[in-house]
Design a protein around this motif. Structure first.
Motif, PDB file in Angstrom:
ATOM      1  N   ASP A 108      -6.235  -6.569 -52.623  1.00 31.18           N
ATOM      2  CA  ASP A 108      -5.086  -6.071 -51.867  1.00 31.18           C
ATOM      3  C   ASP A 108      -3.985  -7.097 -51.658  1.00 31.18           C
ATOM      4  O   ASP A 108      -2.829  -6.721 -51.430  1.00 31.18           O
ATOM      5  N   PHE A 109      -4.311  -8.383 -51.702  1.00 32.21           N
ATOM      6  CA  PHE A 109      -3.266  -9.371 -51.481  1.00 32.21           C
ATOM      7  C   PHE A 109      -3.653 -10.705 -52.084  1.00 32.21           C
ATOM      8  O   PHE A 109      -4.825 -10.996 -52.340  1.00 32.21           O
ATOM      9  N   ASP A 110      -2.633 -11.525 -52.310  1.00 32.62           N
ATOM     10  CA  ASP A 110      -2.815 -12.943 -52.613  1.00 32.62           C
ATOM     11  C   ASP A 110      -1.598 -13.674 -52.093  1.00 32.62           C
ATOM     12  O   ASP A 110      -0.773 -13.097 -51.365  1.00 32.62           O
ATOM     13  N   PHE A 111      -1.461 -14.952 -52.433  1.00 33.97           N
ATOM     14  CA  PHE A 111      -0.326 -15.746 -51.972  1.00 33.97           C
ATOM     15  C   PHE A 111       0.396 -16.315 -53.181  1.00 33.97           C
ATOM     16  O   PHE A 111      -0.212 -16.965 -54.039  1.00 33.97           O
ATOM     17  N   VAL A 112       1.682 -16.044 -53.256  1.00 38.70           N
ATOM     18  CA  VAL A 112       2.499 -16.459 -54.389  1.00 38.70           C
ATOM     19  C   VAL A 112       3.857 -16.918 -53.870  1.00 38.70           C
ATOM     20  O   VAL A 112       4.201 -16.711 -52.703  1.00 38.70           O
ATOM     21  N   SER A 113       4.628 -17.511 -54.764  1.00 34.79           N
ATOM     22  CA  SER A 113       6.026 -17.807 -54.463  1.00 34.79           C
ATOM     23  C   SER A 113       6.899 -16.915 -55.331  1.00 34.79           C
ATOM     24  O   SER A 113       6.695 -16.856 -56.550  1.00 34.79           O
ATOM     25  N   PRO A 114       7.859 -16.204 -54.753  1.00 35.29           N
ATOM     26  CA  PRO A 114       8.774 -15.408 -55.578  1.00 35.29           C
ATOM     27  C   PRO A 114       9.473 -16.242 -56.652  1.00 35.29           C
ATOM     28  O   PRO A 114       9.884 -15.697 -57.683  1.00 35.29           O
ATOM     29  N   SER A 115       9.569 -17.560 -56.435  1.00 38.20           N
ATOM     30  CA  SER A 115      10.213 -18.426 -57.420  1.00 38.20           C
ATOM     31  C   SER A 115       9.418 -18.498 -58.723  1.00 38.20           C
ATOM     32  O   SER A 115       9.941 -18.962 -59.739  1.00 38.20           O
ATOM     33  N   TRP A 116       8.172 -18.043 -58.718  1.00 33.90           N
ATOM     34  CA  TRP A 116       7.358 -18.048 -59.934  1.00 33.90           C
ATOM     35  C   TRP A 116       7.648 -16.840 -60.824  1.00 33.90           C
ATOM     36  O   TRP A 116       7.161 -16.775 -61.950  1.00 33.90           O
ATOM     37  N   PHE A 117       8.399 -15.859 -60.305  1.00 31.62           N
ATOM     38  CA  PHE A 117       8.620 -14.603 -61.009  1.00 31.62           C
ATOM     39  C   PHE A 117      10.054 -14.525 -61.527  1.00 31.62           C
ATOM     40  O   PHE A 117      10.984 -15.028 -60.868  1.00 31.62           O
ATOM     41  N   PRO A 118      10.259 -13.894 -62.687  1.00 29.68           N
ATOM     42  CA  PRO A 118      11.638 -13.681 -63.156  1.00 29.68           C
ATOM     43  C   PRO A 118      12.465 -12.954 -62.105  1.00 29.68           C
ATOM     44  O   PRO A 118      12.048 -11.916 -61.583  1.00 29.68           O
ATOM     45  N   ASN A 119      13.597 -13.539 -61.748  1.00 30.15           N
ATOM     46  CA  ASN A 119      14.516 -12.974 -60.748  1.00 30.15           C
ATOM     47  C   ASN A 119      13.868 -12.809 -59.372  1.00 30.15           C
ATOM     48  O   ASN A 119      14.372 -12.054 -58.534  1.00 30.15           O
ATOM     49  N   GLY A 120      12.761 -13.509 -59.131  1.00 34.58           N
ATOM     50  CA  GLY A 120      12.105 -13.435 -57.830  1.00 34.58           C
ATOM     51  C   GLY A 120      11.497 -12.086 -57.512  1.00 34.58           C
ATOM     52  O   GLY A 120      11.195 -11.791 -56.352  1.00 34.58           O
ATOM     53  N   ASP A 121      11.276 -11.253 -58.526  1.00 37.68           N
ATOM     54  CA  ASP A 121      10.794  -9.882 -58.336  1.00 37.68           C
ATOM     55  C   ASP A 121       9.277  -9.825 -58.467  1.00 37.68           C
ATOM     56  O   ASP A 121       8.726 -10.063 -59.546  1.00 37.68           O
ATOM     57  N   LEU A 122       8.586  -9.477 -57.392  1.00 35.71           N
ATOM     58  CA  LEU A 122       7.128  -9.409 -57.401  1.00 35.71           C
ATOM     59  C   LEU A 122       6.599  -8.133 -58.039  1.00 35.71           C
ATOM     60  O   LEU A 122       5.390  -8.015 -58.240  1.00 35.71           O
ATOM     61  N   GLY A 123       7.466  -7.185 -58.359  1.00 40.19           N
ATOM     62  CA  GLY A 123       7.039  -5.954 -59.011  1.00 40.19           C
ATOM     63  C   GLY A 123       6.958  -4.786 -58.061  1.00 40.19           C
ATOM     64  O   GLY A 123       6.830  -4.948 -56.844  1.00 40.19           O
ATOM     65  N   GLU A 124       6.997  -3.585 -58.631  1.00 36.88           N
ATOM     66  CA  GLU A 124       7.082  -2.368 -57.828  1.00 36.88           C
ATOM     67  C   GLU A 124       5.792  -2.035 -57.084  1.00 36.88           C
ATOM     68  O   GLU A 124       5.796  -1.209 -56.168  1.00 36.88           O
ATOM     69  N   LEU A 125       4.700  -2.673 -57.436  1.00 36.65           N
ATOM     70  CA  LEU A 125       3.427  -2.386 -56.773  1.00 36.65           C
ATOM     71  C   LEU A 125       3.258  -3.114 -55.450  1.00 36.65           C
ATOM     72  O   LEU A 125       2.319  -2.828 -54.707  1.00 36.65           O
ATOM     73  N   PHE A 126       4.171  -4.064 -55.158  1.00 36.07           N
ATOM     74  CA  PHE A 126       3.927  -4.983 -54.054  1.00 36.07           C
ATOM     75  C   PHE A 126       5.096  -5.071 -53.083  1.00 36.07           C
ATOM     76  O   PHE A 126       6.249  -4.813 -53.424  1.00 36.07           O
ATOM     77  N   VAL A 127       4.755  -5.465 -51.866  1.00 35.05           N
ATOM     78  CA  VAL A 127       5.724  -5.907 -50.869  1.00 35.05           C
ATOM     79  C   VAL A 127       5.353  -7.340 -50.514  1.00 35.05           C
ATOM     80  O   VAL A 127       4.258  -7.811 -50.822  1.00 35.05           O
ATOM     81  N   GLN A 128       6.261  -8.043 -49.862  1.00 30.49           N
ATOM     82  CA  GLN A 128       5.985  -9.437 -49.532  1.00 30.49           C
ATOM     83  C   GLN A 128       6.221  -9.710 -48.065  1.00 30.49           C
ATOM     84  O   GLN A 128       7.055  -9.084 -47.410  1.00 30.49           O
ATOM     85  N   SER A 129       5.477 -10.661 -47.562  1.00 26.36           N
ATOM     86  CA  SER A 129       5.615 -11.076 -46.169  1.00 26.36           C
ATOM     87  C   SER A 129       6.802 -12.017 -46.018  1.00 26.36           C
ATOM     88  O   SER A 129       7.469 -12.369 -46.991  1.00 26.36           O
ATOM     89  N   SER A 130       7.037 -12.439 -44.808  1.00 25.59           N
ATOM     90  CA  SER A 130       8.011 -13.502 -44.570  1.00 25.59           C
ATOM     91  C   SER A 130       7.456 -14.821 -45.108  1.00 25.59           C
ATOM     92  O   SER A 130       6.272 -14.946 -45.419  1.00 25.59           O
ATOM     93  N   ALA A 131       8.340 -15.799 -45.257  1.00 28.71           N
ATOM     94  CA  ALA A 131       7.954 -17.094 -45.834  1.00 28.71           C
ATOM     95  C   ALA A 131       6.923 -17.786 -44.947  1.00 28.71           C
ATOM     96  O   ALA A 131       7.024 -17.762 -43.715  1.00 28.71           O
ATOM     97  N   ILE A 132       5.934 -18.419 -45.594  1.00 29.35           N
ATOM     98  CA  ILE A 132       4.856 -19.083 -44.856  1.00 29.35           C
ATOM     99  C   ILE A 132       4.918 -20.595 -45.026  1.00 29.35           C
ATOM    100  O   ILE A 132       4.942 -21.336 -44.043  1.00 29.35           O
ATOM    101  N   ILE A 133       4.929 -21.074 -46.263  1.00 38.33           N
ATOM    102  CA  ILE A 133       4.865 -22.504 -46.552  1.00 38.33           C
ATOM    103  C   ILE A 133       5.882 -22.826 -47.652  1.00 38.33           C
ATOM    104  O   ILE A 133       5.942 -22.124 -48.664  1.00 38.33           O
ATOM    105  N   ALA A 134       6.672 -23.875 -47.465  1.00 36.35           N
ATOM    106  CA  ALA A 134       7.569 -24.338 -48.527  1.00 36.35           C
ATOM    107  C   ALA A 134       6.741 -24.928 -49.670  1.00 36.35           C
ATOM    108  O   ALA A 134       5.719 -25.579 -49.435  1.00 36.35           O
TER     109      ALA A 134
END
Length: 249
Positions: free
Chosen positions: A86-112
């Protein structure tokens, strides 16, 4: 009379919602990032790493139950895409255009978090721009996400530890690594590496399957609480103070 009916209806809906919420159990993978030191430290139950400590604490504060699984690292993304996790931890900076994909939502920022091209000091002059990756064979970690990995040839290894070994064995000239994992393993292996060009910079967030989007307010409130009371910083400091000191030297 109408007001009474509306009030009862609202109460029933609230009860059903909170009951469903209380019964929700989110599944996550303890193995998918187990090589991601110091975020996860395998076989170290007393000091499981930054996320190893933070995940159960964060979800407990959000009043959400969790369930650990042990998928092989390379199957984590597949399992998330198919709803087995159901979840993991990622950085949007790892994805093209910061898009995590239509299957997911993201939380607020946790760790720089930052990633650099890492190399040996003797090669550092050749890797001072992210453009230097183009068309090259670059050390990467299998199962990890890289926003521009269509521009270079991935040479996958099992962990950041193996990336540094590969640099010293001349299997690759450069690799991509998060700063803290590179610092940790360079120290452990007594194999200094040089940070060349910045590859990505951003924040870790929780990547949550969108069918659980209703849980985000509780998750974000828990993140805010643990940030404001200093808990997240204390956990980070526990695992990084020595690494930061080594880099300063």
């Amino acid at each position: 009379m109408k007001r009474s009916v509306i009030a009862v209806t609202c109460f029933v809906l609230f009860f059903l919602y909170t009951s469903a919420f209380a019964d929700t159990v989110l599944k996550y993978n303890v193995n998918g990032s187990s090589n991601w030191v110091p975020y996860y430290l395998p076989d170290s139950p007393e000091n499981p790493g930054i996320l190893g400590e933070l995940v159960p604490l964060l979800l407990a504060h959000a009043n959400i139950k969790i369930e650990k699984h042990n998928f092989p690292p390379r199957r984590t993304n597949y399992a998330l895409d198919n709803g087995w996790l159901d979840f993991d931890f990622v950085s949007p900076s790892w994805f093209p255009n910061g898009d995590l994909g239509e299957l997911f939502v993201q939380s607020s920022a946790i760790i720089a978090i930052e990633e650099h091209i890492i190399t040996l000091a003797s090669n550092a002059k050749n890797w001072q721009s992210s453009d230097s990756l183009t068309g090259q064979e670059i050390g990467t970690v299998g199962g990890y996400l890289y926003h521009n990995d269509t521009e270079f040839t991935r040479v996958d290894f099992t962990s950041e530890k193996e990336l540094i070994k590969a640099l010293y064995k001349d299997r690759v000239k450069a690799a991509i690594s998060g700063d803290l994992p590179a610092l940790y393993w360079a120290k452990q292996l007594n194999c200094p590496v040089t940070f060349a060009a910045l590859h990505s910079k951003g924040h870790l967030v929780m990547r949550l399957r969108k069918e659980h989007a209703a849980l985000l307010p509780n998750i974000n409130a828990a993140i805010a609480e643990l940030q404001s009371n200093g808990t997240i910083d204390r956990i980070i400091d526990k695992y990084t103070q020595q690494a930061v000191f080594d880099r300063a030297e």
